[in-house]
Design a protein around this motif. Structure first.
Motif, PDB file in Angstrom:
ATOM      1  N   LEU B 108     -17.941  25.524  35.859  1.00  0.00           N
ATOM      2  CA  LEU B 108     -18.575  24.618  36.819  1.00  0.00           C
ATOM      3  C   LEU B 108     -17.570  23.575  37.301  1.00  0.00           C
ATOM      4  O   LEU B 108     -17.471  23.277  38.497  1.00  0.00           O
ATOM      5  CB  LEU B 108     -19.789  23.946  36.156  1.00  0.00           C
ATOM      6  N   PHE B 131     -20.150  12.801  40.237  1.00  0.00           N
ATOM      7  CA  PHE B 131     -20.012  13.762  39.148  1.00  0.00           C
ATOM      8  C   PHE B 131     -19.344  13.133  37.931  1.00  0.00           C
ATOM      9  O   PHE B 131     -19.487  13.618  36.814  1.00  0.00           O
ATOM     10  CB  PHE B 131     -19.193  14.989  39.597  1.00  0.00           C
ATOM     11  N   PHE B 132     -18.578  12.074  38.181  1.00  0.00           N
ATOM     12  CA  PHE B 132     -17.809  11.465  37.088  1.00  0.00           C
ATOM     13  C   PHE B 132     -18.642  10.444  36.306  1.00  0.00           C
ATOM     14  O   PHE B 132     -18.320  10.147  35.155  1.00  0.00           O
ATOM     15  CB  PHE B 132     -16.561  10.798  37.681  1.00  0.00           C
ATOM     16  N   PRO B 134     -21.450  10.420  34.591  1.00  0.00           N
ATOM     17  CA  PRO B 134     -21.937  10.694  33.227  1.00  0.00           C
ATOM     18  C   PRO B 134     -20.870  10.527  32.150  1.00  0.00           C
ATOM     19  O   PRO B 134     -21.198  10.251  30.995  1.00  0.00           O
ATOM     20  CB  PRO B 134     -22.393  12.161  33.306  1.00  0.00           C
ATOM     21  N   TYR B 135     -19.594  10.680  32.532  1.00  0.00           N
ATOM     22  CA  TYR B 135     -18.536  10.540  31.534  1.00  0.00           C
ATOM     23  C   TYR B 135     -18.477   9.124  30.963  1.00  0.00           C
ATOM     24  O   TYR B 135     -18.006   8.920  29.844  1.00  0.00           O
ATOM     25  CB  TYR B 135     -17.187  10.911  32.164  1.00  0.00           C
ATOM     26  N   TRP B 146     -31.422  12.292  27.173  1.00  0.00           N
ATOM     27  CA  TRP B 146     -31.897  13.662  27.370  1.00  0.00           C
ATOM     28  C   TRP B 146     -32.992  14.012  26.376  1.00  0.00           C
ATOM     29  O   TRP B 146     -33.888  14.806  26.692  1.00  0.00           O
ATOM     30  CB  TRP B 146     -30.735  14.650  27.275  1.00  0.00           C
ATOM     31  N   ASN B 178     -26.473  21.482  27.026  1.00  0.00           N
ATOM     32  CA  ASN B 178     -26.673  20.887  28.341  1.00  0.00           C
ATOM     33  C   ASN B 178     -26.233  19.419  28.354  1.00  0.00           C
ATOM     34  O   ASN B 178     -25.623  18.952  29.318  1.00  0.00           O
ATOM     35  CB  ASN B 178     -28.141  21.006  28.748  1.00  0.00           C
ATOM     36  N   THR B 181     -22.466  19.374  28.428  1.00  0.00           N
ATOM     37  CA  THR B 181     -22.019  19.803  29.750  1.00  0.00           C
ATOM     38  C   THR B 181     -22.206  18.685  30.764  1.00  0.00           C
ATOM     39  O   THR B 181     -21.303  18.366  31.538  1.00  0.00           O
ATOM     40  CB  THR B 181     -22.828  21.047  30.197  1.00  0.00           C
ATOM     41  N   TRP B 182     -23.374  18.074  30.728  1.00  0.00           N
ATOM     42  CA  TRP B 182     -23.696  16.999  31.669  1.00  0.00           C
ATOM     43  C   TRP B 182     -22.656  15.870  31.583  1.00  0.00           C
ATOM     44  O   TRP B 182     -22.201  15.350  32.594  1.00  0.00           O
ATOM     45  CB  TRP B 182     -25.105  16.465  31.355  1.00  0.00           C
ATOM     46  N   TYR B 184     -19.477  16.020  30.359  1.00  0.00           N
ATOM     47  CA  TYR B 184     -18.056  16.324  30.501  1.00  0.00           C
ATOM     48  C   TYR B 184     -17.627  17.116  31.737  1.00  0.00           C
ATOM     49  O   TYR B 184     -16.428  17.237  31.979  1.00  0.00           O
ATOM     50  CB  TYR B 184     -17.547  17.030  29.241  1.00  0.00           C
ATOM     51  N   VAL B 185     -18.576  17.667  32.499  1.00  0.00           N
ATOM     52  CA  VAL B 185     -18.160  18.444  33.678  1.00  0.00           C
ATOM     53  C   VAL B 185     -17.294  17.593  34.620  1.00  0.00           C
ATOM     54  O   VAL B 185     -16.218  18.014  35.048  1.00  0.00           O
ATOM     55  CB  VAL B 185     -19.378  19.009  34.446  1.00  0.00           C
ATOM     56  N   GLY B 186     -17.756  16.380  34.920  1.00  0.00           N
ATOM     57  CA  GLY B 186     -17.054  15.550  35.890  1.00  0.00           C
ATOM     58  C   GLY B 186     -15.643  15.201  35.445  1.00  0.00           C
ATOM     59  O   GLY B 186     -14.700  15.226  36.243  1.00  0.00           O
ATOM     60  N   TYR B 187     -15.501  14.942  34.172  1.00  0.00           N
ATOM     61  CA  TYR B 187     -14.192  14.614  33.604  1.00  0.00           C
ATOM     62  C   TYR B 187     -13.233  15.798  33.735  1.00  0.00           C
ATOM     63  O   TYR B 187     -12.107  15.668  34.216  1.00  0.00           O
ATOM     64  CB  TYR B 187     -14.396  14.218  32.146  1.00  0.00           C
TER      65      TYR B 187
END
Lengths: 289, 308
Positions: B108, B131-132, B134-135, B146, B178, B181-182, B184-187
């Protein structure tokens, strides 16, 4: 970054691809932001309305009343936790960055005996996760009767091998030897040169190291969990965690946990967004040299 | 032109200048190196050494109520570690978690980074920031958040959460996947995106003139060039997965399916609260070694493939 991007957009892409791309972006934006939006909306509600009204939209706006409840709870222990977090993470990251910068700079700019060995040992340290050290640190600190103290969390948090690794890369890249030579000819001592000249050139990199360090300490949950039993020493993450474990017995805590979670992340989110360019630059230099 | 953590490890001198008369300035070196060095020894090397020593001792009692004393037990604790089914189940669990979650998260992140870089997207800056965000949220807080979102009566996704119990024994591992993922994806997206930005535009100029599609350019040019960044993020993700602690620890309040030995680090923590420090130290050492070996093996594997 904006310098080469416009050239790419100049070539017209098919409408379908562009729509598809924007759709993916929109869905992901919802995924990433809706939970935070929910937290914000939830924090603004009284406990009755929290369960009875639309979770994604406001009812009566009680955020400030909720905040003052939170601050008043148990003699303001939450504020104490926030202060502790600032000291643990901010303090350790600030001091730790200076130490890492000094060591990385020496590794980049001086030849000395044991340099290779030092660098390799530090680099292996990057692969040893901080959580693996928590229990051994606890055993060591209990040997000297120093568990459950501020220092038992603060001192171990100062060490960040990844920072040294990054500082070495950045010092090599951004501090020219000619400049150091010139400073020497002008009669500047090595230490003075580092603080007056090198740190200025390395400044954006130092901010990046600081941010990495900050997040590492902020996310290290096992160390305070194992080390601390006095709740007045807790960082805010550990504090909210303990409240959350008691929600089933004390239902009023649920509201406090939600407001507390919102308050604890707000300053960080703002700081991260403001400092984002340092992340990008630093990550670029760290991953691709 | 791309050089990574992996490569620089093997050739540390490559980019070094030659400080020819550096010896003259040698006196300053201790000033720079000693403060970090001392702390590194005290709070990194010493604990590792001490944990190893502790893991070689056992506690013996003379009679049921006699005083406890520590005696050298050799590898007794490790025998217990290796015969501890729950511990190896938990290692298997985080490995399954990692095999699924790490590729999904990095896939992703890669797709989003490529889209941001492709010129197909307007408002790049906004999306990057969104996107960043949540990091910035620590694992504990993200897990609490969550946890509420999954719970059937509080969630804004009530129709979904009342039909599917995300906190059940079958799904709770993926509910935690999840959360990770939520966060660390942006990082990871930012790491890959930075690597994409470092590619000079000339590299794909020719491909564009030949009429290659964005997809083709991404697949044949961009992805191979950002491979080092992907390797780096994979290693950090492997380390993170094996160390999983905050999320399962928090989820214990939401779901009874998360036991006190759900992940290796939870086992370390619960063994040390018994307290059985010698056994906990042996778990710690085993886990650290497993992590080290896996990330090192991955680095080796990818750098060898890169050389071919």
């Amino acid at each position: 970054m904006s310098t080469h991007a416009p050239e790419k957009t100049r070539i017209k892409e098919p409408l379908l691809s562009r729509t598809g791309a924007m759709l993916v972006m929109a869905v992901c934006t919802l995924y990433f932001l809706v939970p935070i939006w929910w937290l914000f909306v939830g924090a603004s509600k009284s406990s009755d309305q929290f369960t009875s009204t639309n979770p994604l939209w406001f009812a009566d706006f009680d955020l400030f009343a909720n905040i003052s409840d939170l601050f008043a709870y148990r003699d303001g222990v939450f504020l104490r936790w926030m202060l502790n977090s600032i000291l643990y993470t901010g303090g350790a990251a600030l001091l730790g960055t200076v130490l890492a910068a000094m060591c990385g700079y020496a590794l980049a700019k001086y030849r000395f005996r044991g340099r290779e060995l030092l660098f390799n040992v530090v680099l292996s340290g990057v692969l040893v996760p901080a959580t693996a050290l928590a229990l051994p640190l606890f055993l060591l600190f209990s040997k000297v009767d120093a568990t459950n103290t501020f220092w038992s969390v603060f001192l171990p948090s100062l060490v960040n091998p990844f920072g040294v690794y990054l500082a070495r890369i950045y010092a090599t890249a951004s501090v020219p030897d000619e400049l150091l030579e010139a400073a020497r000819i002008d009669g500047s001592g090595e230490i003075r040169t580092f603080f007056k000249v090198a740190t200025r050139l390395m400044f954006p990199a130092l901010v990046t190291i600081f941010l990495f360090h900050f997040v590492a300490v902020w996310n290290n949950f096992l160390l305070p969990l194992i080390m601390l039993s006095d709740e007045r020493l807790f960082p805010v993450t550990l504090g909210l965690y303990t409240w959350n474990t008691q929600v089933n017995q004390i239902p009023e805590l649920r509201g406090l946990v939600i407001v507390g979670a919102l308050l604890s992340i707000t300053p960080l989110v703002i700081a991260f967004l403001l400092l984002q360019r340092f992340w990008r630059n630093g990550l670029g230099a760290g991953a691709v040299k | 032109m791309t050089q990574t953590l992996v490569a620089s490890r093997h050739e540390p001198h490559r980019s070094d200048p030659k400080p020819a008369r550096a010896v003259r300035h040698g006196r300053a070196v201790p000033f720079f190196v000693v403060p970090f060095g001392v702390l590194f020894i005290l709070f990194y090397l010493l604990p590792i050494g001490y944990a190893i020593v502790q893991s070689l001792y056992t506690v013996e009692r003379t009679g049921t109520f006699g005083p406890a004393r520590e005696v050298f037990g050799g590898l007794t604790q490790y025998e217990r570690v290796f015969s501890d089914g729950a511990f190896w189940t938990s290692i298997g669990r985080v490995l399954v978690f990692g095999v699924v979650q790490v590729p999904v998260m990095l896939g992703l992140a890669l797709i989003l980074a490529l889209l941001l870089d492709s010129g197909l997207v307007k408002g790049r800056r906004f999306f990057r920031l969104a996107f960043f965000v949540p990091y910035a949220i620590p694992g504990v807080i993200a897990a609490i958040m969550w946890g509420f979102l999954y719970s059937p009566n509080l969630s804004p996704l009530k129709p979904v959460t009342s039909a599917i119990d995300f906190l059940s024994a079958d799904l709770v591992l993926w509910a935690m996947a999840n959360v990770v993922t939520w966060v660390y994806v942006g990082y990871n997206m930012l790491i890959i995106y930075s690597a994409l930005l470092a590619i000079p535009a000339e590299v794909y100029e020719a491909a564009k003139l030949d009429g290659a599609s964005q997809f083709r350019i991404a697949w044949s040019i961009k992805i191979p060039l950002v491979m080092p960044a992907i390797v780096l993020t994979t290693v950090f993700s492997i380390i993170g997965t094996l160390q999983l602690l905050a999320e399962p620890q928090v989820f214990r309040s939401f779901s009874s399916a998360v036991t006190s030995t759900y992940t290796p680090n939870l086992t370390v923590y619960s063994t040390s609260s018994i307290p059985n420090f010698n056994l906990a130290a042996a778990f710690s050492v085993t886990l650290a070694l497993t992590t080290f070996v896996l990330s090192f093996a991955f680095l080796r594997f990818t750098s060898r493939r890169g050389e071919q």
